[in-house]
Design a protein around this motif. Structure first.
Motif, PDB file in Angstrom:
ATOM      1  N   LEU A   1       0.836  -1.215   0.000  1.00 46.62           N
ATOM      2  CA  LEU A   1       0.000   0.000   0.000  1.00 46.62           C
ATOM      3  C   LEU A   1       0.866   1.258   0.000  1.00 46.62           C
ATOM      4  CD1 LEU A   1      -2.749  -1.080   2.592  1.00 46.62           C
ATOM      5  CD2 LEU A   1      -2.877  -1.145   0.091  1.00 46.62           C
ATOM      6  N   ASN A   2       1.962   1.181  -0.757  1.00 43.72           N
ATOM      7  CA  ASN A   2       2.879   2.317  -0.905  1.00 43.72           C
ATOM      8  C   ASN A   2       3.516   2.761   0.416  1.00 43.72           C
ATOM      9  OD1 ASN A   2       2.403   2.510  -3.719  1.00 43.72           O
ATOM     10  ND2 ASN A   2       0.526   3.695  -3.327  1.00 43.72           N
ATOM     11  N   VAL A   3       3.568   1.857   1.380  1.00 41.82           N
ATOM     12  CA  VAL A   3       4.176   2.164   2.677  1.00 41.82           C
ATOM     13  C   VAL A   3       5.592   1.587   2.688  1.00 41.82           C
ATOM     14  CG1 VAL A   3       4.059   1.843   5.179  1.00 41.82           C
ATOM     15  CG2 VAL A   3       1.959   2.131   3.844  1.00 41.82           C
ATOM     16  N   GLU A   4       6.572   2.475   2.819  1.00 41.15           N
ATOM     17  CA  GLU A   4       7.949   2.040   2.878  1.00 41.15           C
ATOM     18  C   GLU A   4       8.225   1.342   4.212  1.00 41.15           C
ATOM     19  OE1 GLU A   4      10.201   2.125   0.572  1.00 41.15           O
ATOM     20  OE2 GLU A   4       8.926   3.155  -0.904  1.00 41.15           O
ATOM     21  N   LYS A   5       9.071   0.347   4.143  1.00 39.25           N
ATOM     22  CA  LYS A   5       9.444  -0.447   5.320  1.00 39.25           C
ATOM     23  C   LYS A   5       8.214  -1.063   6.003  1.00 39.25           C
ATOM     24  CE  LYS A   5      13.696   2.108   6.272  1.00 39.25           C
ATOM     25  NZ  LYS A   5      14.481   2.849   7.279  1.00 39.25           N
ATOM     26  N   ALA A   6       7.237  -1.457   5.182  1.00 40.82           N
ATOM     27  CA  ALA A   6       6.035  -2.084   5.741  1.00 40.82           C
ATOM     28  C   ALA A   6       6.340  -3.451   6.326  1.00 40.82           C
ATOM     29  CB  ALA A   6       4.972  -2.202   4.662  1.00 40.82           C
ATOM     30  N   TRP A   7       7.480  -4.026   5.922  1.00 41.23           N
ATOM     31  CA  TRP A   7       7.806  -5.377   6.372  1.00 41.23           C
ATOM     32  C   TRP A   7       7.948  -5.476   7.883  1.00 41.23           C
ATOM     33  CZ3 TRP A   7      12.240  -6.299   9.104  1.00 41.23           C
ATOM     34  CH2 TRP A   7      13.229  -5.307   9.071  1.00 41.23           C
ATOM     35  N   TRP A   8       8.536  -4.439   8.504  1.00 41.17           N
ATOM     36  CA  TRP A   8       8.726  -4.518   9.953  1.00 41.17           C
ATOM     37  C   TRP A   8       7.412  -4.326  10.703  1.00 41.17           C
ATOM     38  CZ3 TRP A   8       7.491  -0.697  13.357  1.00 41.17           C
ATOM     39  CH2 TRP A   8       7.327   0.604  12.841  1.00 41.17           C
ATOM     40  N   ILE A   9       6.450  -3.613  10.092  1.00 45.17           N
ATOM     41  CA  ILE A   9       5.124  -3.463  10.703  1.00 45.17           C
ATOM     42  C   ILE A   9       4.416  -4.827  10.728  1.00 45.17           C
ATOM     43  CG2 ILE A   9       2.868  -2.343  10.515  1.00 45.17           C
ATOM     44  CD1 ILE A   9       4.254   0.009   9.172  1.00 45.17           C
TER      45      ILE A   9
END
Length: 504
Positions: free
Chosen positions: A390-398
């Motif tokens: 969803l165009n969120v950078e570094k979403a992986w850590w969330i």
């Protein structure tokens, strides 16, 4: 010499009906959708299909002429073959459960199917009569009950929702009384339709049907203008939504009624009887002596509504693939208090204790600090690819953090839900996070116990205990991180089994 006889002639019609039902897809595909195809694959496919259909049809007739059955006071005898004949005998003493299933075909011709399940493994685990007259099925079941009798304590009738039915008298016993323990009310059906989420099945069903029709008749191209007009009118969209909500609710109630309508739980001196179904009737019968354990399951939603599902674990098979997970259930949506009452009524030799011991607090730290391989592997994969969601950078850590919290919460819930109790003759475990399972078994029904300890458990004086019961497959139950003192008592408790078991 036992006089063997052939199966009911309607068996050939029943198998032909199933053959036609299983061939519908190939008929539609080969002779309707691909009717004008010049492909060699389609042409050869039609020839192979016709040959296979004819060969199967002939084999149905030959099989009926070459198979017979008989039974005496000890066993069933099954015969088959012309040139290479074979005979199989199944002792009545090996039969654990009796299953009946009456589909629409059986109702039309006033017949039924009956299956006698044993504790034997493999394809010879049951004696199944796919089509048999109801009189013959009653005769076989009554004959089995009269020849295999187990002396059990008398049943104590409960005050609510109970009726008595006279049972047929055999030559050696007085009349037995069948007691009706539970029959769902309209309120029970409404609760079942909501907690089972059956009302959500209508929309996927309509969508699946639409896509299948669209693949054949290309409905989407024809209705493109109509769909755009509907989307541009807010009141039409609102009306369709209201209609789908009402239709879904009605669909859920009707489907639940058809599945669990006419549900009855009853018992007599020796056996427990479970019947269900409106169009397709299914019945399950099990000897009380053959019950190996009891399971009481509650999902989160069922706990909110105070409902539970009681399952009987037995050594025999549980019928067809589609029914084996449900047919041994004492109604999946029983009020929890009523569930405990019914267990006491139908199995007076079993005890369900509500007061149970909790795990020590140090068990919580073991569960919280024990590494989660799911979280470790998922986090490693997310870190390697680092997807932008969803165009969120570094979403992986969330995502990793959310997964970590979910795992921690489920372990915390599992700790608070895990309980246990041992008494003179019974073992009782309760565990689970979102869905809890209460396991109850008699010591004489447990065939093996195990105690294990990992490094952390040894340091903290904890252990894991497990019981094994006869079932198909073998049933394992147990809990982790109990005090070491309980594990020692658990071994001594199981040694007392030698004074209770009865050798056949």
């Amino acid at each position: 010499m036992i006089q063997a006889k052939r199966y009911n002639p309607l068996l050939m019609l029943f198998q032909l009906f199933n053959l036609i039902k299983n061939s519908i897809f190939f008929v539609v595909f080969l002779f309707v959708i691909k009717a004008g195809s010049d492909s060699a694959f389609i042409k050869y496919g039609k020839v192979i299909f016709i040959l296979a259909f004819v060969i199967t049809f002939i084999s149905i007739i030959i099989k009926w002429f070459t198979t017979k059955y008989a039974f005496d006071n000890k066993s069933f005898y099954l015969y088959k073959g012309i040139f290479s004949k074979s005979e199989r005998s199944i002792p009545f003493s090996k039969i654990q459960n009796i299953n009946r299933h009456t589909a629409l075909f059986h109702r039309i011709f006033r017949v039924t199917s009956i299956s006698f399940e044993t504790g034997i493994k493999g394809e010879n685990a049951s004696v199944k009569f796919e089509v048999v007259s109801r009189i013959e099925a009653d005769r076989m079941e009554a004959h089995l009950s009269s020849t295999v009798h187990v002396d059990l304590p008398s049943i104590q009738e409960s005050d609510a929702n109970m009726e008595t039915f006279p049972h047929e008298e055999d030559d050696s016993k007085v009349n037995s009384i069948r007691v009706l323990h539970f029959k769902p009310t309209k309120k029970d059906t409404l609760k079942a339709s909501f907690t089972s989420f059956s009302f959500l099945l209508l929309i996927p069903l309509i969508a699946s049907l639409y896509f299948k029709i669209n693949d054949i008749f290309h409905v989407e191209e024809e209705a493109e203008g109509v769909i755009s007009e509907i989307l541009n009118s807010w009141w039409l969209v609102f009306g369709i939504i209201i209609f789908l909500v009402i239709a879904s609710a009605a669909f859920g109630i009707v489907s639940t009624y058809l599945k669990y309508g006419k549900y009855e739980i009853s018992s007599d001196f020796d056996r427990i009887y479970i019947t269900k179904g409106v169009i397709n009737e299914t019945s399950f019968s099990i000897s009380k002596e053959k019950v190996q354990a009891i399971e009481i399951k509650q999902s989160t939603l069922k706990r909110v509504f105070g409902l539970a599902e009681v399952k009987l674990t037995s050594a025999g098979g549980l019928g067809s693939e589609e029914d084996k997970h449900e047919i041994n259930s004492l109604y999946p949506y029983l009020p929890i208090r009523r569930a405990y009452e019914i267990v006491s009524d139908i199995l007076p030799t079993y005890e369900v204790t509500e007061k149970m011991d909790r795990l020590p607090k140090k068990s919580l730290w073991v569960r919280l600090l024990w590494p989660s391989w799911i979280w470790i592997i998922t986090t490693a994969v997310l870190y390697y690819f680092k997807p932008a969601i969803l165009n969120v950078e570094k979403a992986w850590w969330i995502i990793s953090a959310c997964l970590f919290v979910i795992i921690g919460v489920t372990r915390l819930l599992d700790f608070y839900n895990t309980r246990y109790v041992l008494n003179d003759r019974f073992v009782q475990f309760k565990k689970g996070s979102l869905t809890t399972t209460l396991f109850v078994s008699k010591r004489e029904k447990v065939i093996e116990v195990r105690v294990s300890r990992n490094i952390i458990q040894k340091l903290l004086g904890l252990a894991s205990i497990k019981t094994i019961n006869r079932a198909k497959p073998v049933y394992h139950a147990g809990i982790e991180d109990v005090p070491q003192e309980l594990a020692n008592v658990f071994y001594k408790w199981y040694k007392g089994r030698k004074n209770e078991i009865k050798l056949e």
